[in-house]
Write a protein that holds these residues in place. Structure first.
Motif, PDB file in Angstrom:
ATOM      1  N   THR A   1       2.308   2.179  -3.314  1.00 16.39           N
ATOM      2  CA  THR A   1       1.176   2.841  -4.450  1.00 16.39           C
ATOM      3  C   THR A   1       1.518   4.234  -4.821  1.00 16.39           C
ATOM      4  O   THR A   1       1.267   4.737  -5.700  1.00 16.39           O
ATOM      5  CB  THR A   1      -0.026   2.381  -3.896  1.00 16.39           C
TER       6      THR A   1
ATOM      7  N   THR B   1     -13.138   2.529 -10.778  1.00 12.00           N
ATOM      8  CA  THR B   1     -12.132   1.721 -11.403  1.00 12.00           C
ATOM      9  C   THR B   1     -10.595   1.478 -10.723  1.00 12.00           C
ATOM     10  O   THR B   1     -10.067   0.733 -11.017  1.00 12.00           O
ATOM     11  CB  THR B   1     -11.732   2.309 -12.877  1.00 12.00           C
ATOM     12  N   SER B   2     -10.323   2.585  -9.827  1.00 13.33           N
ATOM     13  CA  SER B   2      -8.853   2.687  -9.703  1.00 13.33           C
ATOM     14  C   SER B   2      -8.760   1.218  -8.407  1.00 13.33           C
ATOM     15  O   SER B   2      -9.749   0.787  -7.708  1.00 13.33           O
ATOM     16  CB  SER B   2      -8.334   3.789  -9.098  1.00 13.33           C
ATOM     17  N   ASN B   3      -7.406   0.874  -8.443  1.00  8.74           N
ATOM     18  CA  ASN B   3      -7.169  -0.332  -7.352  1.00  8.74           C
ATOM     19  C   ASN B   3      -7.315   0.299  -5.885  1.00  8.74           C
ATOM     20  O   ASN B   3      -7.461  -0.713  -5.111  1.00  8.74           O
ATOM     21  CB  ASN B   3      -5.711  -0.808  -7.752  1.00  8.74           C
TER      22      ASN B   3
ATOM     23  N   PRO C   1     -12.066  -1.250  -4.753  1.00  4.67           N
ATOM     24  CA  PRO C   1     -12.400  -2.152  -3.519  1.00  4.67           C
ATOM     25  C   PRO C   1     -12.910  -1.758  -2.583  1.00  4.67           C
ATOM     26  O   PRO C   1     -13.904  -2.404  -1.962  1.00  4.67           O
ATOM     27  CB  PRO C   1     -10.915  -2.986  -3.481  1.00  4.67           C
TER      28      PRO C   1
ATOM     29  N   ARG D   1       0.703  -0.958  -0.099  1.00  3.99           N
ATOM     30  CA  ARG D   1      -0.010   0.018  -0.058  1.00  3.99           C
ATOM     31  C   ARG D   1       0.930   1.167  -0.127  1.00  3.99           C
ATOM     32  O   ARG D   1       0.446   2.172  -0.670  1.00  3.99           O
ATOM     33  CB  ARG D   1      -1.017  -0.266   1.361  1.00  3.99           C
TER      34      ARG D   1
END
Lengths: 414, 308
Positions: A408, B62-64, B68, A405
């Protein structure tokens, strides 16, 4: 009746120019309301009787959001209690906090003390450091003597001790819950972790990208945390912070993973002797590391109409008098100033003595790494640490999760 | 002069409408539209806002990083809603049927008692239930032990598998009084002649309820359903007071409201992001709008035709 009304009106009309020197302090420390109102502010007023100060705290969890709204609406108080690092840095960059470079008395603070409230390039300081908090373990001395156990010096002894308390079965060995998540990260991971990631070396390594959360030191910290699982109180998954506090102060538990701020809360509640020991390093490791976290400071709201009075108050806060008062009235909050302070509370004294024995560091996620709104390192650590204790993530999975994370968005970790 | 007198402009209508129109426009419609507008902008240099079309919505969907979390919140919210539809509303209907029957005595007392939790503060409800279910001082273990089920007691609110369902039940317990009162009002409004006629024809109580009463209160069933839907997708306070803004454990109780709060206002070290917050609010609005439109066109219109 009528004359009293007239009198009141007169007081309001005539009195208001004097009352213009009123300062309001925004804070999240609602536990400290009494001490500010009854002790600290009266002490200030002995020297500056013309400045009326009101301590107006908000609930800790809501403080950041409430303060941001108030600042935007222009209704925030004159003095703002500063969270460390980015939260306050952003307030400064947005122009809500005034620069305090020229405040007399700022030289009473070391660079480390000021590091949490300074711009990245070090050019502007914007809050007067008040206190740090130290992590460690509080224990019930009565339980220890009843079971014939002693403070552990190493991690292995610590686990053996927990096993002994568990085998006896009378007391909860380790009093902590994971319901609120932050205890797992703050009193768990950040408490025992520095021994594994070697304090500042690991923390600064994360910032410059030379190490990651999936490297040995941090994985080892998660592994050590996972070893607590069998010793936590029954149903710890649904035990909240106040539950754990009550369980310990009622004398039903042996060891409480603590922040030093708990000392002040517990002192009036416990009817047993409290003791404290620092996070024990693994056997064979000579250097010990503790988390001595720069936690709280005070700055001036640029929109305040009482700049002068606000600065007067801040200047008083740099004095030895305030340092002494604050450290001893709120045991567990340790002054960040260079004034030599005599700590009266024995447990607080024990905590502060570790500064001389161990290397100190601050929480790994606070500087720079939690800058991002979408993927927040601090929130990820809460989630991962709670899951490690709940048994829903293995230490390695937790470390990988936090690292992936962070990677990213944080360039040095990519 | 024309004998046909033109009607004067009906000023009194404007006067009577004005307060509501003004207040609603100022405090409901304007903020709603402005919040939807904000979701279409992005932060530019120096605190300015730049029009960005549906970029934020695309990112959110849409983004990761966002998607989610969003789908998790939507899924949890539908589970939260499903529990209310399958548990709260049937129980509300059942209670209303009991209370409207002439056999039951003391209906006013029951009605008041069952409705009481609804008017209590959610913070209080959350606190009480936290205590009841607490593994340390709660009574849930003793209660289960009474039936010989003590070993099945769990830290319900701390487990990913049970936290959301248990919170839904708490919310059901609190709000069951609302469908009950609405159903009760509808049931009481049914003319006695219809029921007496059915009785004369030999219908049992069961038949009377399902063949006569239930079809007649169908409009109320629709209203209760849509109120539940809107209420559940706006829900926030119960989760926030019991589980905090991170909606733990591991976001298993995260619903649209908590997701929105965390994003818009920020949390702990996480800075707030008003623009993405407004985007999430936009998605919430769209979900609720869809639900309400389905109700209006799919349910209410059909009902009107049935009445002919």
């Amino acid at each position: 009746m009528k004359s009293r009304m007239v009198f009141l009106l007169l007081v309001i009309l005539v009195g208001s120019p004097v009352l213009a020197q009123q300062l309001t302090i925004e804070s999240w420390r609602n536990d400290d309301l009494g001490i500010w109102r009854d002790i600290i502010i009266p002490a200030f007023n002995e020297q500056y009787p013309d400045i009326e100060v009101v301590f107006a705290p908000t609930a800790p969890a809501e403080y950041n959001a409430v303060l941001a709204s108030k600042l935007q609406a222009g209704t925030a108080g004159d003095l703002i209690t500063c969270r460390p690092f980015d939260n306050s840095l952003n307030l400064f960059l947005e122009g809500h906090l005034a620069s305090l470079n020229d405040l007399p008395g700022m030289d009473n603070f070391s660079d480390v003390a000021k590091s949490a409230w300074i711009t990245d390039d070090g050019s502007d300081v914007f809050c007067v450091p008040m206190a740090s908090v130290i992590h460690g373990f509080l224990y019930n001395q009565d339980v220890f003597s009843e079971l014939g156990i002693e403070e552990p010096a190493t991690w292995e002894e610590f686990l053996a001790l927990l096993e002994a308390v568990k085998a006896d079965g009378t007391y909860a060995p380790l009093v902590m819950g994971t319901n609120d998540q932050w205890e797992a990260a703050t009193m768990g991971f950040q408490n025992i972790g520095p021994n594994y990631w070697e304090g500042e070396e690991g923390r600064l390594g994360l910032i410059d990208g030379s190490v990651g959360y999936d490297d040995a030191g941090f994985v080892a910290a998660f592994e050590a945390l996972a070893e607590w699982q069998p010793y936590l109180t029954d149903g710890y998954q649904a035990v909240a912070y106040p539950d754990a506090q009550n369980l310990f102060t009622l004398g039903l538990g042996a060891i409480y993973p603590a922040g030093s701020w708990d000392i002040g809360t517990f002192n009036p509640q416990v009817d047993f002797e409290m003791g404290a020991f620092r996070p024990p390093p693994p056997a064979g490791q000579d250097t010990c590391y503790i988390s001595d976290h720069t936690d709280i400071a005070l700055g001036v709201n640029t929109a305040s109409s009482n700049q002068e009075a606000a600065r007067t108050f801040l200047e008083w806060m740099t004095t030895a008098e305030f340092a002494e008062l604050y450290t001893n009235q709120l045991p567990g909050f340790f002054t960040l100033s260079n004034h030599p302070i005599n700590v009266e509370d024995p447990v607080a004294q024990e905590f502060i003595s570790w500064r001389g024995e161990c290397e100190t560091t601050i929480r790994s996620s606070y500087q720079i790494l939690s800058r991002n709104a979408e993927v927040n390192n601090e929130n990820d650590l809460w989630n991962a640490s709670a899951q490690v204790l709940n048994g829903t993530l293995t230490p390695q999975e937790a470390a990988d999760f936090v690292q992936s994370r962070l990677a990213t968005w944080y360039a040095p970790q990519q | 002069m024309n004998s046909k007198r033109r009607k004067p402009f009906p000023i009194h209508i404007v006067v009577f409408l004005a307060p509501a129109v003004l207040i609603y426009t100022l405090f409901m419609i304007y903020p709603l539209i402005d919040s939807l507008r904000l979701g279409l902008y992005q932060a530019g240099e120096g605190g300015t806002e730049v029009f960005a079309g549906f970029t934020n919505y695309r990112t959110l969907l849409t983004s990761n990083i966002w998607a989610p979390t969003l789908w998790n919140a939507v899924k949890n919210n539908f589970i939260f809603f499903a529990v209310h539809m399958l548990v709260q509303n049937p129980i509300g209907l059942f209670l209303a049927a009991l209370l409207s029957s002439r056999v039951v005595r003391g209906t006013a007392v029951y009605r008041t008692l069952i409705f009481t939790p609804t008017v209590l503060s959610v913070v209080l409800i959350g606190f009480i239930w936290r205590l009841i279910l607490s593994p340390l001082w709660g009574i849930s273990k003793d209660f289960l032990s009474f039936f010989g089920l003590g070993q099945f007691n769990q830290p319900w609110l701390g487990l990913e598998s049970s936290a959301l369902i248990v919170l839904s039940f708490i919310s059901v317990w609190q709000y069951v009084g609302i469908p009950m009162l609405l159903f009760l009002a509808a049931l009481i409004g049914i003319p006695d002649e219809l029921i007496e006629a059915a009785r004369v024809d030999g219908a049992t109580g069961w038949n009377v309820f399902w063949r006569i009463k239930f079809p007649l209160i169908l409009p109320t069933v629709g209203i209760v359903a849509v109120l539940t839907f809107v209420g559940n997708f706006n829900a926030f306070d119960l989760i926030y007071t019991t589980q905090g803004a991170l909606a733990g454990p591991n976001f298993s109780t995260d619903i649209m409201g908590t997701f929105f709060f965390r994003t818009f206002f920020g949390f702990q070290l996480q800075p707030g992001n008003p623009i993405m917050g407004a985007t999430i609010a936009g998605v919430m609005f769209l979900i609720i709008l869809t639900g309400v439109l389905l109700y209006l066109f799919g349910w209410q219109r059909r009902l009107q035709r049935l009445e002919f």
